[in-house]
Design an enzyme around this catalytic site. Sequence first.
Site, mmCIF file in Angstrom:
data_model
loop_
_atom_site.group_PDB
_atom_site.id
_atom_site.type_symbol
_atom_site.label_atom_id
_atom_site.label_comp_id
_atom_site.label_asym_id
_atom_site.label_seq_id
_atom_site.Cartn_x
_atom_site.Cartn_y
_atom_site.Cartn_z
ATOM 1 N N GLN A 142 45.833 12.742 -6.615
ATOM 2 C CA GLN A 142 44.863 13.465 -7.446
ATOM 3 C C GLN A 142 45.513 13.985 -8.731
ATOM 4 O O GLN A 142 45.149 13.631 -9.830
ATOM 5 C CB GLN A 142 44.285 14.640 -6.654
ATOM 6 C CG GLN A 142 43.510 14.223 -5.431
ATOM 7 C CD GLN A 142 42.971 15.426 -4.668
ATOM 8 O OE1 GLN A 142 43.043 16.557 -5.112
ATOM 9 N NE2 GLN A 142 42.412 15.160 -3.500
ATOM 10 N N GLU A 202 50.815 22.566 -13.033
ATOM 11 C CA GLU A 202 50.951 22.592 -11.570
ATOM 12 C C GLU A 202 52.143 23.463 -11.210
ATOM 13 O O GLU A 202 52.962 23.802 -12.062
ATOM 14 C CB GLU A 202 51.099 21.170 -11.002
ATOM 15 C CG GLU A 202 49.786 20.401 -11.048
ATOM 16 C CD GLU A 202 49.831 19.019 -10.417
ATOM 17 O OE1 GLU A 202 48.777 18.544 -10.007
ATOM 18 O OE2 GLU A 202 50.916 18.402 -10.350
ATOM 19 N N ASP A 227 57.071 3.366 8.489
ATOM 20 C CA ASP A 227 57.532 2.010 8.850
ATOM 21 C C ASP A 227 58.725 1.572 8.001
ATOM 22 O O ASP A 227 59.666 0.960 8.508
ATOM 23 C CB ASP A 227 56.389 0.995 8.675
ATOM 24 C CG ASP A 227 55.169 1.382 9.497
ATOM 25 O OD1 ASP A 227 55.331 1.657 10.689
ATOM 26 O OD2 ASP A 227 54.065 1.449 8.924
ATOM 27 N N HIS A 256 52.051 20.210 1.620
ATOM 28 C CA HIS A 256 51.214 20.633 0.496
ATOM 29 C C HIS A 256 50.444 21.879 0.932
ATOM 30 O O HIS A 256 49.898 21.911 2.035
ATOM 31 C CB HIS A 256 50.233 19.510 0.125
ATOM 32 C CG HIS A 256 49.594 19.719 -1.214
ATOM 33 N ND1 HIS A 256 48.641 20.683 -1.430
ATOM 34 C CD2 HIS A 256 49.775 19.098 -2.411
ATOM 35 C CE1 HIS A 256 48.260 20.639 -2.701
ATOM 36 N NE2 HIS A 256 48.937 19.680 -3.315
ATOM 37 N N ARG A 282 55.781 24.573 -4.188
ATOM 38 C CA ARG A 282 54.996 24.300 -2.973
ATOM 39 C C ARG A 282 55.556 24.890 -1.696
ATOM 40 O O ARG A 282 54.813 25.331 -0.833
ATOM 41 C CB ARG A 282 54.950 22.802 -2.734
ATOM 42 C CG ARG A 282 54.015 22.159 -3.612
ATOM 43 C CD ARG A 282 53.869 20.735 -3.309
ATOM 44 N NE ARG A 282 53.017 20.286 -4.380
ATOM 45 C CZ ARG A 282 52.752 19.041 -4.652
ATOM 46 N NH1 ARG A 282 53.274 18.095 -3.914
ATOM 47 N NH2 ARG A 282 51.954 18.725 -5.625
ATOM 48 N N HIS A 313 52.727 16.266 3.461
ATOM 49 C CA HIS A 313 52.218 15.588 2.267
ATOM 50 C C HIS A 313 53.157 14.505 1.743
ATOM 51 O O HIS A 313 52.716 13.410 1.418
ATOM 52 C CB HIS A 313 52.006 16.650 1.187
ATOM 53 C CG HIS A 313 51.446 16.136 -0.098
ATOM 54 N ND1 HIS A 313 50.246 15.458 -0.166
ATOM 55 C CD2 HIS A 313 51.919 16.207 -1.373
ATOM 56 C CE1 HIS A 313 50.008 15.130 -1.436
ATOM 57 N NE2 HIS A 313 51.006 15.563 -2.175
ATOM 58 N N ARG A 320 60.220 18.518 -3.754
ATOM 59 C CA ARG A 320 59.702 17.744 -4.884
ATOM 60 C C ARG A 320 58.780 18.584 -5.747
ATOM 61 O O ARG A 320 57.890 19.280 -5.250
ATOM 62 C CB ARG A 320 58.921 16.525 -4.367
ATOM 63 C CG ARG A 320 58.308 15.717 -5.478
ATOM 64 C CD ARG A 320 57.626 14.490 -4.944
ATOM 65 N NE ARG A 320 56.448 14.785 -4.167
ATOM 66 C CZ ARG A 320 55.248 15.004 -4.679
ATOM 67 N NH1 ARG A 320 55.074 14.995 -5.988
ATOM 68 N NH2 ARG A 320 54.227 15.233 -3.897
HETATM 69 C C1 SIN Z 1 48.263 17.410 -6.069
HETATM 70 O O1 SIN Z 1 47.367 16.953 -6.759
HETATM 71 O O2 SIN Z 1 48.358 18.578 -5.760
HETATM 72 C C2 SIN Z 1 49.269 16.454 -5.533
HETATM 73 C C3 SIN Z 1 50.178 16.036 -6.593
HETATM 74 C C4 SIN Z 1 51.521 15.721 -6.014
HETATM 75 O O3 SIN Z 1 51.674 15.643 -4.796
HETATM 76 O O4 SIN Z 1 52.456 15.642 -6.784
#
Ligand code: SIN
Length: 551
Positions: free
Chosen positions: A68, A134, A229, A250, A296, A357, A392
């Site tokens: 997203q 973000e 896998d 996440h 996160r 996530h 990350r």
């Molecule tokens: C998000 O839209 O929150 C996910 C983006 C990401 O995992 O880097």
Amino acid sequence: MNTELTLPLSRRYLVHFNPKRIPHAFTDVLVIGGGIAGMRAALSVDRKLETTILTKGRVEVSNSWKAQGGIAGVFDPSDHVSNHARDTIAAGKGLCDVKTVEEITEAAPDVVRELIALGANFDEVGGTLALTQEGGHSHRRIIHALGDATGREIMRAMIERVKTHTDCQIWEETFTIDLLTLNGACVGALVWNPHHGKTFIWAKQTILATGGAGRLYRETTNPEIATGDGHSIAFRAGAVLRDMEMMQFHPTVLYIAGGSRHLISEAVRGEGAHLVDANGYRFMQDYDSAGELAPRDVVSRAITAQMDKTRHSSVYLDLRHLDRSLVADRFPNIAEVCRKFGLDLAVDLIPVRPGAHYMIGGVVIDHEGRTSLPGLWAAGEVTSSGLHGANRLASNSLLEGLYHGRAAGAAASHEAHNIADHFCAMPIRDDGMDKSDEQTDLDLTDVRNSLMSLMWRQAGIRRDREGLTDALKQVEFWDRYVSGQEFDNVDGWSLQNMLLVARLMLTSALEREESRGVHYRTDFPDAIDQHARHINVNIDREYPIRPDNTP
Ligand code: SIN
């Protein structure tokens, strides 16, 4: 100093095979995985070479397709690449490889421009790329497409382009059972699909781009195919993996009983949404001065703690103070998912909680995507490149997939040119079924669900020695009878892979007696600075591996 762990492996290949009785196919470059890294790799293979791309499901089913938020990169003149690198390194908590971070953040604008040239359309304001915010980013630097469906737009453009190349074939719904190795090098893969059954695909070079392992957890944003896998086949073939304890959770996954665990993008908080608990209390400032836009790992732990405090199964995203048209324009797809459950994203509180996530740990690669196994390259989520460290940064993953996909495709092409046609020479053995394998009637769904619950409870956002030790014992027990069997279907092979990845994750999580980034040990709550080390995992060569078809 890195830590070297070894793990016993009971069998090199998941199935017996008789090369005389199964079809053989040949390609120059084999790309395993059809997400962003795989498609980018295929597009950068020299067009004089033949490329075969394998996807476990349909080509539209991947974490990349579902992405997203967007792609991070410096496009705003008031921002600087060094800020992007600094934010990435800060989030990575001592485990990033600084050179890799600098190279990739520097390349980001270029990598995006190539994507635009391939036909991807990104959202714009006033003729320039629209940028959002973000968690963990000091500037607005995330580009996005279709509001909140960036992955879908990027993948559409790349898949369309791949399909115009006559030298590229896509084999959909093809499961890679194992990588083939000969004289210590990867020479292709043993695959299965419903049309051809088991097939050998001989490749001069192989690129692994299989994505992650979120499906090892009961709560996850990942599609069904994300069962680790690639991690498993690489490990069985002898490649070195590292930091397998680093699974990123996440913070905001839609939590509605019976509903799929749909991601609610971090960009929703980037545009100003608040997190409130069951009592309507906005709690993030109690945990971090960056509030809802803390990295996160911090937000996921804060949500978990607040759910405990309030004895409630979720917290809530609150967008009621935001402009209704902004919400509708920026998040049309998330709004649509909420609407299906009778929730209005702009008006109602949206129940969320964390979920697995992104797999940070993986196959060790260098800057070109070269693994420790000759003939095998890797890119994207299946790797550990040094970009993400111990946590990350949001929207750095599509960037990494594009960067290393491009690099691996180019480097693998170069190597493939040096290998003669008809290079393969598999020692032919007719081992047949090993009669000592006792076949037990197993309910695979039951084992899989039990594994997912166990990992969520005992190897999730908070871990400790007791829980990890118990989980490892349990997984080893399941693994003994599940991996002792020979399956002839994707569910069985995927479960065997999940159990192997769980063993790698639990062993590494036990070994890391500290808290760092996404790995939070309640019994060792602090980072031990002198222990900013990687944990490598490799096959225990002392332990007898059954010589099943081992070339
Ligand atoms: C998000 O839209 O929150 C996910 C983006 C990401 O995992 O880097």
